[in-house]
Design a protein around this motif. Structure first.
Motif, PDB file in Angstrom:
ATOM      1  N   ASN A 120      27.693  66.951 -44.070  1.00 27.48           N
ATOM      2  CA  ASN A 120      28.679  66.664 -45.044  1.00 27.48           C
ATOM      3  C   ASN A 120      29.897  66.226 -44.342  1.00 27.48           C
ATOM      4  OD1 ASN A 120      30.377  66.103 -46.992  1.00 27.48           O
ATOM      5  ND2 ASN A 120      30.859  68.429 -47.542  1.00 27.48           N
ATOM      6  N   ASN A 121      29.984  64.855 -43.825  1.00 24.74           N
ATOM      7  CA  ASN A 121      30.991  64.433 -43.095  1.00 24.74           C
ATOM      8  C   ASN A 121      31.202  64.882 -41.822  1.00 24.74           C
ATOM      9  OD1 ASN A 121      33.125  62.080 -42.884  1.00 24.74           O
ATOM     10  ND2 ASN A 121      34.790  63.555 -43.469  1.00 24.74           N
ATOM     11  N   ILE A 171      25.421  57.782 -44.196  1.00 22.64           N
ATOM     12  CA  ILE A 171      26.810  57.394 -44.171  1.00 22.64           C
ATOM     13  C   ILE A 171      27.186  57.403 -42.897  1.00 22.64           C
ATOM     14  CG2 ILE A 171      29.176  56.953 -45.181  1.00 22.64           C
ATOM     15  CD1 ILE A 171      26.497  56.346 -47.160  1.00 22.64           C
ATOM     16  N   TRP A 172      27.451  56.373 -42.030  1.00 19.49           N
ATOM     17  CA  TRP A 172      27.788  56.681 -40.424  1.00 19.49           C
ATOM     18  C   TRP A 172      28.945  55.777 -40.379  1.00 19.49           C
ATOM     19  CZ3 TRP A 172      26.922  58.866 -36.292  1.00 19.49           C
ATOM     20  CH2 TRP A 172      27.414  58.383 -34.930  1.00 19.49           C
ATOM     21  N   THR A 173      29.826  56.481 -39.728  1.00 16.34           N
ATOM     22  CA  THR A 173      31.087  56.099 -39.438  1.00 16.34           C
ATOM     23  C   THR A 173      31.110  56.029 -37.843  1.00 16.34           C
ATOM     24  OG1 THR A 173      32.346  56.819 -41.363  1.00 16.34           O
ATOM     25  CG2 THR A 173      33.670  56.317 -39.494  1.00 16.34           C
ATOM     26  N   VAL A 232      29.564  61.737 -39.851  1.00 12.82           N
ATOM     27  CA  VAL A 232      28.108  61.285 -40.611  1.00 12.82           C
ATOM     28  C   VAL A 232      28.045  62.245 -41.703  1.00 12.82           C
ATOM     29  CG1 VAL A 232      26.587  62.780 -39.124  1.00 12.82           C
ATOM     30  CG2 VAL A 232      25.394  60.793 -40.299  1.00 12.82           C
ATOM     31  N   THR A 233      27.431  61.670 -42.637  1.00 18.46           N
ATOM     32  CA  THR A 233      27.001  62.461 -44.037  1.00 18.46           C
ATOM     33  C   THR A 233      25.420  61.926 -44.180  1.00 18.46           C
ATOM     34  OG1 THR A 233      29.130  62.244 -44.975  1.00 18.46           O
ATOM     35  CG2 THR A 233      27.145  62.455 -46.547  1.00 18.46           C
ATOM     36  N   VAL A 234      24.762  63.100 -44.546  1.00 21.49           N
ATOM     37  CA  VAL A 234      23.220  62.739 -44.494  1.00 21.49           C
ATOM     38  C   VAL A 234      22.735  63.582 -45.837  1.00 21.49           C
ATOM     39  CG1 VAL A 234      20.809  63.134 -43.554  1.00 21.49           C
ATOM     40  CG2 VAL A 234      22.933  62.748 -42.090  1.00 21.49           C
ATOM     41  N   LEU A 235      22.133  62.835 -46.693  1.00 22.58           N
ATOM     42  CA  LEU A 235      21.139  63.264 -47.777  1.00 22.58           C
ATOM     43  C   LEU A 235      19.851  63.187 -47.261  1.00 22.58           C
ATOM     44  CD1 LEU A 235      22.835  61.157 -50.890  1.00 22.58           C
ATOM     45  CD2 LEU A 235      23.288  63.630 -50.259  1.00 22.58           C
ATOM     46  N   PHE A 236      18.992  64.451 -47.468  1.00 21.93           N
ATOM     47  CA  PHE A 236      17.746  64.481 -47.007  1.00 21.93           C
ATOM     48  C   PHE A 236      16.977  64.737 -48.202  1.00 21.93           C
ATOM     49  CE2 PHE A 236      14.851  67.238 -43.862  1.00 21.93           C
ATOM     50  CZ  PHE A 236      13.848  66.382 -44.186  1.00 21.93           C
ATOM     51  N   ASN A 237      16.066  63.740 -48.606  1.00 22.13           N
ATOM     52  CA  ASN A 237      15.360  64.011 -50.039  1.00 22.13           C
ATOM     53  C   ASN A 237      16.224  64.122 -51.136  1.00 22.13           C
ATOM     54  OD1 ASN A 237      12.893  63.636 -48.596  1.00 22.13           O
ATOM     55  ND2 ASN A 237      12.586  65.715 -48.305  1.00 22.13           N
TER      56      ASN A 237
END
Length: 257
Positions: free
Chosen positions: A207-208, A178-180, A196-201
């Motif tokens: 976390n934001n 999720i990119w702002t 940015v929020t990133v889920l990796f696998n």
């Protein structure tokens, strides 16, 4: 004492009366109505409103980042693979805020160590030639030590991932982002930083996180160049750690209601 009791009772009665006058409809919204989006048929599949950036067939959505010529990476068997010596590639389309899904794979027979072991990157906004932009690192860190703000799942040289959920080389890995985008004032100064929020696998690793600026290999990041909507860029790192592969790339633009 009786006076205080009377005041308390009157106050309680007022609250009860106000509560009795309130209706559940007072806190129910019927507009705006969210648009209908059909989810993908399987986990990781693109929803109905996604922009498909790579579906395994061609590079129609991509160009070479530096000169905007047709992208020259290899497409075979539904997979996009870095082609050495052809440079970074970026999307023809530009984006502000978005949700990104991308899958990547380090070669099973990878050699080397540290940053020389399956090195690439997803630039969440490309703002110039070369490696200019905001980089989410791609690297083999299943059993490979390096500086922690440069391992897979890091915002390169800025933010260490919360955990290390790397799969083995040769197995497909997934980033959901999720990119702002940053926002700039009319005079070019920063109004709000990128997040940015990133889920990796499927595991939360960023976390934001508020970025301090575009990626810098040497020195501290800072917002020195105002920009608007930008392409998404994939890195050809140019060392023996190639070829790295990608598949199933899609993006959903996030528009405020």
């Amino acid at each position: 004492m009786k006076r205080f009791i009377l005041i308390a009772l009157l106050g309680t009665a007022g609250i009860l009366t106000a509560s009795a006058q309130a209706k559940h409809e007072d806190t129910e919204f019927y507009t705006p109505v969210p648009p209908v989006v059909t989810p993908g048929a399987a986990c990781g599949a693109a929803p109905s409103d996604a922009v498909i950036l790579f579906d395994g067939k061609n590079l129609d959505q991509w160009v070479t980042a530096d000169d905007k010529s047709p992208a020259k990476w290899t497409v075979a068997n539904g997979v996009l693979t870095v082609k050495k010596g052809t440079g970074n590639i970026e999307t023809k389309k530009t984006f502000n805020n978005y949700q990104l899904h991308i899958e990547w794979k380090i070669p099973e027979n990878i050699t080397g160590e540290g940053q020389g072991r399956g090195n690439s990157g997803v630039f969440l906004a490309s703002i110039g030639k070369g490696d200019a932009g905001y980089e989410l690192q791609v690297l083999d860190n299943y059993n490979n030590k390096t500086y922690t703000n440069g391992q897979a799942g890091s915002i390169y040289k800025q933010s260490v991932p919360l955990v290390n959920p790397n799969r083995k080389p040769g197995e497909w890995q997934t980033y959901d982002v999720i990119w702002t985008a940053p926002v700039f004032n009319t005079d070019g100064t920063l109004k709000s930083a990128a997040r940015v929020t990133v889920l990796f696998n499927g595991v939360l690793v960023q976390n934001n996180f508020e970025l301090k600026g575009p990626t810098q290999y040497i020195g501290q990041p800072a917002y020195t160049q105002a920009h608007g909507a930008s392409p998404i860029k994939l890195q050809a790192h140019g060392d023996k750690s190639e070829p790295i592969s990608f598949r199933n790339i899609w993006v959903r633009e996030i528009v405020a209601p």
